[in-house]
Design an enzyme around this catalytic site. Sequence first.
Site, mmCIF file in Angstrom:
data_model
loop_
_atom_site.group_PDB
_atom_site.id
_atom_site.type_symbol
_atom_site.label_atom_id
_atom_site.label_comp_id
_atom_site.label_asym_id
_atom_site.label_seq_id
_atom_site.Cartn_x
_atom_site.Cartn_y
_atom_site.Cartn_z
ATOM 1 N N ASP A 188 -3.080 0.319 4.745
ATOM 2 C CA ASP A 188 -2.009 -0.204 5.599
ATOM 3 C C ASP A 188 -0.776 0.683 5.569
ATOM 4 O OD1 ASP A 188 -1.598 -1.038 2.857
ATOM 5 O OD2 ASP A 188 -0.031 -2.394 3.569
ATOM 6 N N GLU A 243 -1.217 -3.238 0.782
ATOM 7 C CA GLU A 243 -0.434 -2.795 -0.370
ATOM 8 C C GLU A 243 1.047 -2.930 -0.092
ATOM 9 O OE1 GLU A 243 1.702 0.135 -3.012
ATOM 10 O OE2 GLU A 243 1.674 0.002 -0.846
#
Length: 410
Positions: free
Chosen positions: A81, A176
């Site tokens: 991400d 994350e």
Amino acid sequence: MTDTVTDRFLRYVVIDTQSDPTSRSQPSTEKQKVLGHLLVEELLAMGVSDAHLDEHGYVYATIPSNTDRQVPVICFCSHMDTAPDFTGTDVKPQIVRNYTGGDIQLPGDPQRIIRVSDNPALRDQIGNDIITTDGTTLLGADDKAGLAEIMTAAQFLVDNPGIEHGTIKLLFTPDEEVGRGADKVDLAKLGAQFAYTVDGETAGHIEDETFSADGVEITIQGVAIHPGFAKGKMENAVRIAGAIIDRLPMEAAPETTSDREGFIHPTGVTGSMEKATISLIVRDFSEDGLASKEALLEIVVKDVMAAYPGSSHTFEITRQYRNMKAILDRHPQIVDYAMEAIRRAGMEPVRGSIRGGTDGSRLSFMGLPCANLFAGGHAFHSPLEWVSRQDMERGVRTLVELARIWAERS
Ligand SMILES: [Zn+2]
């Protein structure tokens, strides 16, 4: 398929994988799976036959051992991400070839200039190829540089069976950037003993330390009364909260500290005359430092409250995360081998501390000791983000050497 690390990087950054802190689902955004699927396809194509994407958006894969030695299973990990801080939609990567120094003007927005004064690391990049965006999006080198390096190293190990290595696990995580990257990881399935997140900045750096972190919430109950009749009676919770904030030590604030210094940081305040709440975060590299900052904070609060006999307060500490060094120090080979790999890849290793937390610190406390290796990106989470081709290539070499060293030393 003989893709370079740059080919891979350019392919991954154009896929929007922004995570969303307000979403309750896992992964927080479905689009992260688009990149997950692509990575799985690429791994299968290179012959990594167990590669798969699970329902929570994690990619798992195994490069089997090619040695008779008993080598500990290590894992290379990065996140798919990108940060919610700036848009990652429609990324248009630009390459400044053979950088000759000076500020870099981004073509899509005249306001966006990567300045050498803000990026002293650019001085080490003369002659390199620097990848940026056009200034309208973030780049996502955090952490697609890590993904591209791990994928390229995997391809290299598969293509060069003469390099002896143990079993190597690959783990690519979603979310994350919203602090949930370790939430649904299946460590039993992963089956690794030690791990490296490839999510740091400057080439040559390895980080084995994070902050230890607590949150503190102070709630003040004041004495509310009509302001026209308040003399000698009112104890305004807003004013009390202000007095507490005013007395926080300025020398232990995020804006006055660096390196290994901790801080007390008010992150929010809400209130009325009757009741006010102050939210703070406390950070330090040592448990003692954390405790003494919290003790100091409590003394300030009690001292201020003493002037308001009709008011009361609560003081609540919430544990957030702990310095992963406590775990990593029990397995010194994790950092030692990484330092050696960095040296063999032609760099002088620099060991550092992260003024924050990482998924690696959470994984370490979940039972998978995990240090953080550089990925080469700079100015994370912003439209001024950049990474050089040469630093990503150094990242690939470091991972390949690391795989080799674990086998050599076993
Ligand atoms: Zn990252």
